[in-house]
Design an enzyme around this catalytic site. Structure first.
Site, PDB file in Angstrom:
ATOM      1  N   SER A 128       0.810  -1.222   0.000  1.00 27.66           N
ATOM      2  CA  SER A 128       0.000   0.000   0.000  1.00 27.66           C
ATOM      3  C   SER A 128       0.845   1.274   0.000  1.00 27.66           C
ATOM      4  O   SER A 128       0.299   2.365  -0.129  1.00 27.66           O
ATOM      5  CB  SER A 128      -0.936   0.007   1.219  1.00 27.66           C
ATOM      6  OG  SER A 128      -0.188  -0.106   2.404  1.00 27.66           O
ATOM      7  N   TYR A 129       2.156   1.160   0.154  1.00 30.99           N
ATOM      8  CA  TYR A 129       2.992   2.366   0.142  1.00 30.99           C
ATOM      9  C   TYR A 129       3.235   2.780  -1.319  1.00 30.99           C
ATOM     10  O   TYR A 129       3.967   2.119  -2.052  1.00 30.99           O
ATOM     11  CB  TYR A 129       4.334   2.137   0.844  1.00 30.99           C
ATOM     12  CG  TYR A 129       4.241   1.729   2.313  1.00 30.99           C
ATOM     13  CD1 TYR A 129       3.093   1.975   3.066  1.00 30.99           C
ATOM     14  CD2 TYR A 129       5.307   1.124   2.959  1.00 30.99           C
ATOM     15  CE1 TYR A 129       3.011   1.616   4.402  1.00 30.99           C
ATOM     16  CE2 TYR A 129       5.243   0.766   4.306  1.00 30.99           C
ATOM     17  CZ  TYR A 129       4.087   0.999   5.013  1.00 30.99           C
ATOM     18  OH  TYR A 129       4.025   0.636   6.335  1.00 30.99           O
TER      19      TYR A 129
END
Ligand SMILES: NC(=O)c1ccc[n+]([C@@H]2O[C@H](COP(=O)([O-])OP(=O)(O)OC[C@H]3O[C@@H](n4cnc5c(N)ncnc54)[C@H](OP(=O)(O)O)[C@@H]3O)[C@@H](O)[C@H]2O)c1
Length: 273
Positions: free
Chosen positions: A48-49
């Protein structure tokens, strides 16, 4: 029990500014190489980064580093688009996509990214154990802040937890992390410097990213309040008193990385003598 010389006391987080507009790709890669040179060989990232960008950058940077010299942790359960899904199938797809972005055949640690206790189903745990048997992951863990960590410790299925470790920890939080360590789990501390960085005019795109995060946290009322008041004191406190085996820190600056590595090495020497 995680027993690997590459699981270093100080870790490097490839997230936030390293996952998008705030840092050029080559600058992230240079810092990753510098970290390895300083003995900081534990790396943490997540799908998700930056919608997978952080994993891609870390994988690219580590292409030239022998695989067994580094310990790579990533997460599953929150996808690149921010969607939560802890079903066994989604976690498997997430792990496969992470391996692809990292250009690796395994990760050392797969952390569930903030699951609710009910989301750690027996079916999911059986799947996670199958990933270990197939050699796709070496160790399993949970990243969280509260009761989900108690649930993770109680399952006996995990070898690590990741949680905030700073001087603002409550007695309950400290006791939880100590309980995990007594049960043989490794604790990876995050938010080691939370609440200690001074508000100043941004001097880089990385600073702008931190400024935006701090403003968001202040507006939401989630900014941590800690007694120590500089990042160095935050790290020193965590090294000396924090209930953690490794401290995963984020930096965009070579000088700060070197300073943090120096503090971690000093503490290692002090505890050895
Ligand atoms: N926070 C979360 O919600 C979360 C959740 C899951 C995992 N993680 C993991 O934890 C890692 C750490 O992130 P974090 O959010 O907990 O941040 P942190 O490491 O506690 O703090 C980072 C901040 O400290 C500054 N800093 C670092 N070393 C410094 C030094 N020697 N002197 C002065 N300032 C210094 C950095 O600025 P400069 O860039 O200027 O050095 C940055 O502003 C992440 O990369 C990620 O891998 C975090």
């Amino acid at each position: 029990m995680i027993d690997d010389p590459a699981f270093s006391r100080l870790g490097f987080g490839v997230s936030g500014p390293h996952a998008g507009w705030a840092m050029p790709r080559h600058a992230t890669e240079d810092l990753v190489h510098r970290a390895v040179g300083l003995g900081v060989t534990l790396f943490d990232t997540a799908p998700s980064y930056g919608k997978g960008e952080a994993e891609r950058r870390l994988g690219r940077a580590l292409r030239t580093v022998p695989r067994d010299k580094v310990f790579v942790a990533t997460k599953a359960g929150i996808g690149p688009g921010g969607r939560r899904d802890f079903s066994a199938g989604a976690v498997e797809m997430s792990l496969r996509a992470s391996l692809d972005r990292l250009s690796m055949d395994h990760v050392d640690l797969l952390l569930l990214h903030g699951p609710a206790p009910a989301e750690m189903s027996d079916k999911l745990i059986r799947h996670l154990e199958a990933f270990r048997e197939r050699g796709m992951v070496r160790y399993l863990g949970v990243c969280g802040r509260g009761g989900e960590l108690d649930a993770a410790i109680d399952t006996g299925a995990f070898q690590a937890i990741m949680a905030p470790v700073n001087s603002g920890l409550s007695d309950i939080e400290t006791a939880r992390l100590e309980r995990a360590r007594a049960a043989g789990l490794r604790v990876l501390g995050i938010e080691v410097m939370a609440g200690t960085t001074r508000r100043r005019l941004p001097r880089s795109r990385g600073d702008l990213w931190y400024w935006a995060r701090q403003t968001r946290r202040s507006l939401l009322g989630t900014a941590p309040v800690v007694p120590v008041n500089t990042p160095q004191l935050g790290l020193k406190w965590a090294l000396e008193n924090g209930p953690a085996d490794a401290l995963v820190c984020l930096t965009t600056r070579h000088a700060n990385l070197a300073e943090n590595a120096r503090l971690a090495a000093l503490e290692a020497r002090a505890s050895a003598s």
